[in-house]
Design an enzyme around this catalytic site. Sequence first.
Site, short mmCIF file in Angstrom:
data_model
loop_
_atom_site.label_atom_id
_atom_site.label_comp_id
_atom_site.label_asym_id
_atom_site.label_seq_id
_atom_site.Cartn_x
_atom_site.Cartn_y
_atom_site.Cartn_z
N VAL A 1 8.15 2.64 -1.47
CA VAL A 1 9.01 3.43 -0.57
C VAL A 1 8.69 2.98 0.85
O VAL A 1 7.52 2.92 1.24
CB VAL A 1 8.73 4.94 -0.71
CG1 VAL A 1 9.56 5.74 0.28
CG2 VAL A 1 9.00 5.41 -2.13
N GLY B 1 0.79 -1.23 0.00
CA GLY B 1 0.00 0.00 0.00
C GLY B 1 0.82 1.28 0.00
O GLY B 1 0.27 2.37 -0.05
N HIS B 2 2.15 1.17 0.07
CA HIS B 2 3.00 2.37 0.21
C HIS B 2 4.18 2.28 -0.75
O HIS B 2 5.29 1.99 -0.30
CB HIS B 2 3.50 2.49 1.65
CG HIS B 2 3.99 3.85 2.01
ND1 HIS B 2 5.28 4.27 1.80
CD2 HIS B 2 3.37 4.90 2.57
CE1 HIS B 2 5.44 5.50 2.23
NE2 HIS B 2 4.28 5.90 2.71
N PHE B 3 4.14 2.51 -1.88
CA PHE B 3 3.01 2.77 -2.76
C PHE B 3 3.02 1.68 -3.82
O PHE B 3 4.10 1.30 -4.26
CB PHE B 3 3.14 4.14 -3.40
CG PHE B 3 3.21 5.27 -2.40
CD1 PHE B 3 2.04 5.75 -1.81
CD2 PHE B 3 4.42 5.82 -2.03
CE1 PHE B 3 2.09 6.80 -0.89
CE2 PHE B 3 4.48 6.86 -1.10
CZ PHE B 3 3.32 7.35 -0.53
#
EC number: 4.2.1.59
Length: 145
Positions: free
Chosen positions: A57, A50-52
């Site tokens: 990252v 989810g990041h990203f």
Amino acid sequence: METLLSFDEIKKIIPHRYPFLLIDRITELEEGKRCTGIKQVSGNEPFFQGHFPEYAVMPGVLIVEALAQVGAVAMLKLEENQGKLAMFTGIDKCRFKSQVTPGDTLTLSVEMTRVKGPIGKGTATAKVGDKLACSCEISFAIIEK
């Protein structure tokens, strides 16, 4: 770098487990004073979902958490603190200078600057190679379980 504490030995000192144990090994340790740990950042880390999704990252807050875990190892290796918990109580002067991405080797260093009884503070840095990713001051308290 020589491994002083393995992943399994770290798990005997701090209570964190997958997916929240963010250090793989300890390479330097002066109990109660300073500690350096390594995190091999894999593209399979759950936070990258989810990041990203299109540009992976490592979240800055997880870099800070990894630093706090390294600091916890330094303090909980002291004989008088064994079997206790290190609680993260604060962060000051935090700066993120560069991104941490899959494939990076994150070197996490914490040096205690003030320890009085069960409460203390340390300076912390996270680097990828010679490049600074994060610097901050972390505060903690050692408590009974």
